[in-house]
Motif scaffolding. Structure first.
Motif, short mmCIF file in Angstrom:
data_model
loop_
_atom_site.label_atom_id
_atom_site.label_comp_id
_atom_site.label_asym_id
_atom_site.label_seq_id
_atom_site.Cartn_x
_atom_site.Cartn_y
_atom_site.Cartn_z
N PHE A 66 15.50 2.34 16.05
CA PHE A 66 14.70 1.65 15.03
C PHE A 66 13.22 1.98 15.18
O PHE A 66 12.47 2.04 14.21
CB PHE A 66 14.91 0.13 15.16
N ILE A 67 12.78 2.21 16.43
CA ILE A 67 11.38 2.56 16.71
C ILE A 67 11.15 4.06 16.50
O ILE A 67 10.12 4.48 15.96
CB ILE A 67 11.01 2.18 18.16
N LYS A 68 12.10 4.84 16.92
CA LYS A 68 12.00 6.30 16.89
C LYS A 68 11.74 6.80 15.47
O LYS A 68 12.32 6.31 14.51
CB LYS A 68 13.31 6.90 17.42
N GLY A 69 10.82 7.74 15.35
CA GLY A 69 10.53 8.33 14.04
C GLY A 69 9.41 7.64 13.28
O GLY A 69 9.01 8.10 12.21
N TYR A 97 7.65 8.10 22.76
CA TYR A 97 7.64 9.03 21.63
C TYR A 97 6.23 9.32 21.10
O TYR A 97 6.08 9.97 20.06
CB TYR A 97 8.53 8.48 20.51
N GLY A 98 5.23 8.85 21.82
CA GLY A 98 3.86 9.17 21.44
C GLY A 98 3.43 8.55 20.13
O GLY A 98 2.59 9.11 19.40
N ILE A 99 3.97 7.38 19.80
CA ILE A 99 3.64 6.72 18.54
C ILE A 99 2.41 5.83 18.75
O ILE A 99 2.38 5.00 19.67
CB ILE A 99 4.81 5.85 18.04
N PRO A 100 1.36 5.98 17.93
CA PRO A 100 0.19 5.12 18.06
C PRO A 100 0.56 3.65 17.87
O PRO A 100 1.41 3.31 17.04
CB PRO A 100 -0.74 5.59 16.94
N VAL A 101 -0.10 2.77 18.65
CA VAL A 101 0.16 1.34 18.57
C VAL A 101 -1.16 0.61 18.32
O VAL A 101 -2.14 0.82 19.04
CB VAL A 101 0.79 0.81 19.87
N ILE A 102 -1.19 -0.24 17.29
CA ILE A 102 -2.35 -1.10 17.05
C ILE A 102 -1.85 -2.52 16.78
O ILE A 102 -0.67 -2.74 16.52
CB ILE A 102 -3.21 -0.62 15.87
N GLY A 103 -2.76 -3.48 16.86
CA GLY A 103 -2.40 -4.86 16.58
C GLY A 103 -2.53 -5.21 15.11
O GLY A 103 -3.16 -4.47 14.33
N GLU A 104 -1.97 -6.34 14.74
CA GLU A 104 -2.03 -6.79 13.34
C GLU A 104 -3.46 -6.99 12.88
O GLU A 104 -3.82 -6.67 11.74
CB GLU A 104 -1.23 -8.09 13.19
N ARG A 155 0.83 -1.22 0.00
CA ARG A 155 0.00 0.00 0.00
C ARG A 155 0.85 1.26 0.00
O ARG A 155 0.34 2.36 0.18
CB ARG A 155 -0.94 0.00 1.21
N GLY A 156 2.16 1.11 -0.18
CA GLY A 156 3.02 2.27 -0.35
C GLY A 156 3.68 2.82 0.89
O GLY A 156 4.31 3.88 0.85
N ALA A 157 3.58 2.09 2.01
CA ALA A 157 4.19 2.57 3.25
C ALA A 157 5.69 2.27 3.29
O ALA A 157 6.17 1.33 2.65
CB ALA A 157 3.51 1.92 4.45
N GLU A 158 6.42 3.08 4.03
CA GLU A 158 7.82 2.76 4.35
C GLU A 158 7.79 1.90 5.60
O GLU A 158 7.30 2.33 6.65
CB GLU A 158 8.62 4.03 4.61
N VAL A 159 8.29 0.68 5.48
CA VAL A 159 8.09 -0.32 6.55
C VAL A 159 9.44 -0.77 7.13
O VAL A 159 10.40 -1.02 6.39
CB VAL A 159 7.34 -1.55 6.00
N ARG A 160 9.48 -0.87 8.46
CA ARG A 160 10.60 -1.48 9.16
C ARG A 160 10.06 -2.59 10.05
O ARG A 160 8.94 -2.50 10.54
CB ARG A 160 11.35 -0.45 10.02
N ALA A 161 10.84 -3.65 10.25
CA ALA A 161 10.40 -4.77 11.08
C ALA A 161 11.48 -5.13 12.08
O ALA A 161 12.65 -5.25 11.74
CB ALA A 161 10.09 -5.98 10.19
N THR A 162 11.07 -5.32 13.35
CA THR A 162 12.03 -5.67 14.40
C THR A 162 11.53 -6.87 15.19
O THR A 162 10.34 -6.95 15.54
CB THR A 162 12.29 -4.47 15.33
#
Length: 428
Positions: A53-56, A79-86, A15-22
């Protein structure tokens, strides 16, 4: 880097997102998954979580097994990043209508049976979620006319925001996962989230016989329907499934299927031919008049209670595994009535012994193979040897499926030995 995480990454990337996985783990399976993601242009971190890796990030997607005390979750909060589940992510891209099934016991059987009923009736249906492939992994094939039959765990419900099944089914909510939740009410309340976003156009199906579910119809905005083994046992269709608990599973499945538009005659045909799932109160063989039943999926105290409830002959019970801090004493009275010998395996053996020593004779086994041999020696014609562990498998196995297959293999070796040695040689 499991099924949920990889599928979430691939969906977002498409869907065009920039994705990182940890992933804090590092195994051959994780390394294989990493290569798959890296080949799609996804940055990967394994063996640890790092703050940079999480920051930003603008959004963090969490797989069901990740708990709040994970460093990654703490950095997301910092860092106030929203969190949702898969599952929440998958829902936001899902075009189809969802039938969500939750409960402590019976979810997989009900989800599978509903899927079979819908498919046999000619409807487009996909079964996914906590069973098989994750919701994110099925999004590319889901259309507006698709019925999405989704098995939903408490872990998946922890991080929902908008998730709203058109039909929600709660089978039961019993003691489980006390190694994750501080108290039962925490677990109970997570389960109730399955209907939290429903409105008057949606449906909630409840087990009328489950005392813990009473009053939930007053807490939902959706239309509520009930099913009851006690009230409707005589109306259950012809079925190959064994066990009283499967009467409830058929009633729940039939109710959901009718709401999806399937007629009763079609439901009857599918139920009559449905053989159930492996490792769920499944007869493996009868040797020397002793029936061997694989209920390795019996990972809770309540599921073992239900298995024993369905046994009409003396039981040699094989139980134990990874301790989830459950109340094993809940089976004390039924064990006193139905179990002639209890054979203990795994790390929970001590806790089970403490809870049940006054109710039943017991002994320890070093592993499943040893337990099967001890059960053979203790059994006489007419007995049942039941593997129903009351525990998860992760102290000794990779999954309940592997545990069940080891049990089946041990039983087959008994059968082969009995065939070679002839009648009267069951006790070697």
């Amino acid at each position: 880097m499991g099924n949920s995480g990889v599928n979430a990454c691939l969906l977002l990337k498409a869907r065009g997102a920039e994705v990182r996985a940890t992933d804090s783990g590092d195994s051959p399976a994780i390394r294989d998954a990493s290569k798959k993601l890296e080949n799609r242009g996804i940055r990967v971190e394994t063996g640890r979580h790092t703050e940079d890796f999480i920051k930003g990030s603008s959004l963090v997607i969490v797989s069901p097994g990740v708990e709040d005390d994970s460093p990654a979750m703490k950095w997301a909060v910092r860092y106030g990043i929203p969190v949702i589940g898969e599952m929440e992510l998958g829902y936001r891209f899902c075009k189809g209508r969802i039938i969500g099934i939750t409960g402590t016991n019976g979810k997989s059987t009900v989800a599978t049976l509903i899927g079979e009923v819908l498919k046999d009736a000619g409807l487009d249906a996909v079964v996914c979620g906590n069973i098989g492939n994750s919701l994110c992994g099925e999004i590319p094939r889901i259309k507006e006319e698709t019925w999405v039959v989704l098995e939903v765990s408490s872990f998946q419900l922890e991080r929902i925001e908008k998730f709203r099944p058109h039909i929600a089914v709660i089978l039961n909510i019993r003691d489980d996962h006390m190694d994750r939740y501080a108290k039962f009410t925490d677990y109970f309340n997570e389960k109730l989230k399955i209907f939290s976003n429903q409105d008057k156009n949606d449906f909630l199906i409840l087990n009328k016989d489950a005392e813990e579910l009473k009053g939930l119809d007053k807490k939902t905005r959706s239309k509520t329907l009930f099913y009851s083994r006690r009230e409707n046992a005589n109306t259950v269709y012809e079925m190959k499934l064994k066990g009283l608990h499967n009467v409830e599973n058929v009633l729940a499945s039939s109710t959901a299927a009718m709401l999806a538009g399937v007629n009763e005659s079609s439901i009857k045909r599918t139920v009559a031919n449905f053989r159930g799932l492996a490792h769920r109160f499944e007869t493996v063989d009868t040797i020397g008049g002793v029936e061997y039943i694989d209920d390795s999926k019996g990972t809770t105290v309540d599921s073992t209670y239900r298995a024993l409830e369905s046994c009409e002959r003396p039981v040699i019970l094989i139980a134990g595994g990874k301790d989830k801090h459950s109340d094993y004493g809940a089976v004390k009275e039924i064990a006193r009535r139905k179990v002639k010998r209890l054979i203990l395996i795994g790390e929970a053996a001590g806790a089970i012994r403490k809870a049940l020593s006054s109710a039943v004779a017991m002994e320890d086994a070093k592993d499943v193979d040893d337990a099967v041999l001890q059960a053979r020696d203790a059994g006489v014609s007419g007995d049942i040897v039941l593997l129903s562990p009351m525990c998860s498998s992760f102290d000794m196995f990779s999954s309940y499926k592997e545990r069940g297959e080891v049990f089946k293999s041990a039983v087959r070796r008994l059968e082969e030995g009995a065939r070679v040695q002839g009648p009267g040689a069951r006790r070697a």
